[in-house]
Scaffold this motif. Sequence first.
Motif, PDB file in Angstrom:
ATOM      1  N   ALA A   1       0.859  -1.093   0.149  1.00  0.00           N
ATOM      2  CA  ALA A   1      -0.031   0.042  -0.093  1.00  0.00           C
ATOM      3  C   ALA A   1       0.995   1.324   0.034  1.00  0.00           C
ATOM      4  N   TRP A   2       2.110   1.145   0.103  1.00  0.00           N
ATOM      5  CA  TRP A   2       3.138   2.166   0.179  1.00  0.00           C
ATOM      6  C   TRP A   2       2.714   3.021  -1.292  1.00  0.00           C
ATOM      7  N   MET A   3       2.353   2.291  -2.208  1.00  0.00           N
ATOM      8  CA  MET A   3       2.281   2.745  -3.586  1.00  0.00           C
ATOM      9  C   MET A   3       1.025   3.641  -3.625  1.00  0.00           C
ATOM     10  N   SER A   4       0.096   3.855  -2.816  1.00  0.00           N
ATOM     11  CA  SER A   4      -1.002   4.751  -2.772  1.00  0.00           C
ATOM     12  C   SER A   4      -0.432   6.052  -1.721  1.00  0.00           C
ATOM     13  N   HIS A   5       0.836   6.285  -1.799  1.00  0.00           N
ATOM     14  CA  HIS A   5       1.343   7.481  -1.124  1.00  0.00           C
ATOM     15  C   HIS A   5       0.780   8.740  -1.806  1.00  0.00           C
ATOM     16  N   PRO A   6       0.853   9.890  -1.190  1.00  0.00           N
ATOM     17  CA  PRO A   6       0.363  11.153  -1.761  1.00  0.00           C
ATOM     18  C   PRO A   6       1.524  11.501  -2.973  1.00  0.00           C
ATOM     19  N   LYS A   7       1.551  12.325  -3.844  1.00  0.00           N
ATOM     20  CA  LYS A   7       2.342  12.738  -4.935  1.00  0.00           C
ATOM     21  C   LYS A   7       3.642  12.951  -4.479  1.00  0.00           C
ATOM     22  N   ASN A   8       3.816  13.852  -3.538  1.00  0.00           N
ATOM     23  CA  ASN A   8       4.792  14.201  -2.877  1.00  0.00           C
ATOM     24  C   ASN A   8       5.641  13.151  -1.886  1.00  0.00           C
ATOM     25  N   GLY A   9       5.018  12.054  -1.797  1.00  0.00           N
ATOM     26  CA  GLY A   9       5.537  11.005  -1.120  1.00  0.00           C
ATOM     27  C   GLY A   9       5.092  11.108   0.493  1.00  0.00           C
TER      28      GLY A   9
ATOM     29  N   THR B   1       3.487  14.333   2.975  1.00  0.00           N
ATOM     30  CA  THR B   1       3.144  15.543   2.874  1.00  0.00           C
ATOM     31  C   THR B   1       3.329  16.365   4.292  1.00  0.00           C
ATOM     32  N   PHE B   2       4.480  16.546   4.623  1.00  0.00           N
ATOM     33  CA  PHE B   2       5.022  17.089   5.737  1.00  0.00           C
ATOM     34  C   PHE B   2       4.328  18.258   6.310  1.00  0.00           C
ATOM     35  N   SER B   3       3.896  19.150   5.527  1.00  0.00           N
ATOM     36  CA  SER B   3       3.062  20.297   5.856  1.00  0.00           C
ATOM     37  C   SER B   3       1.554  20.079   6.502  1.00  0.00           C
ATOM     38  N   THR B   4       1.186  19.129   6.109  1.00  0.00           N
ATOM     39  CA  THR B   4      -0.131  18.842   6.840  1.00  0.00           C
ATOM     40  C   THR B   4       0.011  17.765   7.839  1.00  0.00           C
ATOM     41  N   LEU B   5       0.963  16.951   8.295  1.00  0.00           N
ATOM     42  CA  LEU B   5       1.034  15.748   9.066  1.00  0.00           C
ATOM     43  C   LEU B   5       0.703  16.452  10.516  1.00  0.00           C
ATOM     44  N   ARG B   6       0.284  17.579  10.966  1.00  0.00           N
ATOM     45  CA  ARG B   6      -0.215  17.775  12.129  1.00  0.00           C
ATOM     46  C   ARG B   6      -1.752  18.093  11.850  1.00  0.00           C
ATOM     47  N   THR B   7      -2.483  17.395  10.962  1.00  0.00           N
ATOM     48  CA  THR B   7      -3.962  17.617  10.703  1.00  0.00           C
ATOM     49  C   THR B   7      -4.433  16.461  10.471  1.00  0.00           C
ATOM     50  N   PRO B   8      -5.579  16.149  10.483  1.00  0.00           N
ATOM     51  CA  PRO B   8      -6.030  14.695  10.141  1.00  0.00           C
ATOM     52  C   PRO B   8      -5.892  14.235   8.775  1.00  0.00           C
ATOM     53  N   GLN B   9      -5.457  15.286   7.921  1.00  0.00           N
ATOM     54  CA  GLN B   9      -5.365  14.861   6.451  1.00  0.00           C
ATOM     55  C   GLN B   9      -6.410  14.177   5.881  1.00  0.00           C
ATOM     56  N   LYS B  10      -7.454  14.721   6.012  1.00  0.00           N
ATOM     57  CA  LYS B  10      -9.046  14.535   5.022  1.00  0.00           C
ATOM     58  C   LYS B  10      -8.836  14.869   3.739  1.00  0.00           C
ATOM     59  N   GLY B  11      -9.728  14.086   2.930  1.00  0.00           N
ATOM     60  CA  GLY B  11      -9.854  14.519   1.634  1.00  0.00           C
ATOM     61  C   GLY B  11     -10.176  12.934   0.953  1.00  0.00           C
ATOM     62  N   PHE B  12     -10.550  13.197  -0.436  1.00  0.00           N
ATOM     63  CA  PHE B  12     -10.793  12.077  -1.125  1.00  0.00           C
ATOM     64  C   PHE B  12      -9.810  11.031  -1.219  1.00  0.00           C
ATOM     65  N   MET B  13     -10.119   9.671  -0.838  1.00  0.00           N
ATOM     66  CA  MET B  13      -9.283   8.593  -0.793  1.00  0.00           C
ATOM     67  C   MET B  13      -8.339   8.980   0.356  1.00  0.00           C
ATOM     68  N   GLY B  14      -8.643   9.634   1.403  1.00  0.00           N
ATOM     69  CA  GLY B  14      -7.726  10.117   2.338  1.00  0.00           C
ATOM     70  C   GLY B  14      -7.193   9.040   3.159  1.00  0.00           C
ATOM     71  N   SER B  15      -7.966   7.843   3.461  1.00  0.00           N
ATOM     72  CA  SER B  15      -7.335   6.943   4.274  1.00  0.00           C
ATOM     73  C   SER B  15      -6.539   6.034   3.490  1.00  0.00           C
ATOM     74  N   SER B  16      -6.583   5.766   2.102  1.00  0.00           N
ATOM     75  CA  SER B  16      -5.648   5.229   1.613  1.00  0.00           C
ATOM     76  C   SER B  16      -4.489   6.099   1.354  1.00  0.00           C
ATOM     77  N   PHE B  17      -4.151   7.372   1.184  1.00  0.00           N
ATOM     78  CA  PHE B  17      -3.275   8.214   1.176  1.00  0.00           C
ATOM     79  C   PHE B  17      -2.546   8.120   2.470  1.00  0.00           C
ATOM     80  N   ARG B  18      -3.461   8.191   3.640  1.00  0.00           N
ATOM     81  CA  ARG B  18      -2.798   8.357   4.758  1.00  0.00           C
ATOM     82  C   ARG B  18      -2.098   7.111   5.337  1.00  0.00           C
ATOM     83  N   TYR B  19      -2.723   5.762   4.962  1.00  0.00           N
ATOM     84  CA  TYR B  19      -2.073   4.550   5.253  1.00  0.00           C
ATOM     85  C   TYR B  19      -0.631   4.218   4.353  1.00  0.00           C
ATOM     86  N   GLY B  20      -0.819   4.681   3.041  1.00  0.00           N
ATOM     87  CA  GLY B  20      -0.055   4.488   2.112  1.00  0.00           C
ATOM     88  C   GLY B  20       1.226   5.443   2.482  1.00  0.00           C
ATOM     89  N   GLN B  21       0.938   6.691   2.932  1.00  0.00           N
ATOM     90  CA  GLN B  21       2.134   7.477   3.389  1.00  0.00           C
ATOM     91  C   GLN B  21       2.901   6.885   4.512  1.00  0.00           C
TER      92      GLN B  21
END
Length: 314
Positions: A163-171, A173-193
């Motif tokens: 699932a690492w392959m589902s990481h966000p485009k920039n690998g 996202t350090f700038s939002t790590l202190r947030t829940p990082q909500k959004g479309f497909m958010g759980s996949s991106f969060r886990y992949g990250q």
Amino acid sequence: MPNLEQFVNFDPEKDIPNLDGKVIFITGGTSGLGRVSVTSLAKHNPAHIYFTGRNHQAAEKLIHEVQIEKPSVRLTFVKMDMTSLSSVKTACKEFIHDRLDVLMCNAGVMFIPAGVSSDGFELHFAINHLAHAMIIQELLPLMKKTASLPGSDVRVLCLTSTAWMSHPKNGITFSTLRTPQKGFMGSSFRYGQSKLANIIYAAELARQCANTNIKFISVHPGAVNTHLTMSIPWHLRLLTTIVLWFLGVTFMEEAQGRLSQLWAAAGCTKDELVNGGFYMPVGRLSNDRLDKTALSPELALELWVYTQNILSKF
């Protein structure tokens, strides 16, 4: 159909040598692959196994089960709240042995609802990466000491996922790590990250500790039926099943799913392991499966510096 590459000629009962004198630490040891790793390694007579979790009842049951079969093997349950770095750091003080041979960073969460830890970090990243980074930092001096002993074989395993392959485009996202990082497909991106972090952090540890005799690797166990995978929302499990079907993979039971981490922990010689390598089931060095983001030493160093800065505050 099953991926036959996952079923290789490795039998943990026969191929793991006697672990006499060795001390092992396994996170997430009260259920799933962590629990089966405890019971499997205990059969080979290590001196002591520490394991973490949150459920005292499950821990006592596991200790009782192991000591019926292997009364000479001692076990210690370390209760740990992996959403709190101060709790993790305090819990590490319960490790009282003068050596540590294997650290298996197995605990993790997957596709959980958006939220932040008690320290204010996105939950997947906090639990799957930061908590383990704290454990590694706290136990690393002892592992270095153990690695300096004659005939030593010290290993650190970071459990990851394809699932690492589902990481966000920039690998990451350090700038939002202190947030829940909500959004479309958010759980996949969060886990992949978080799973990408497991891979690149192991690789960076290998570089940072290159002058030691410790092997740091990341290990993908495969798609395994555990409480972790069974408890994810039904639509995500369906999506995961469909993706795996297209890849020619089906969910394995724990008896097969345990093989990768057991092989890496004790089923091969240390010379068979490539320091910083990423391994697919079972025992296949698979760095060629990683993209340029997962292979980026610049991203790995950025994660290292970010992580060290966070840990220094606790």
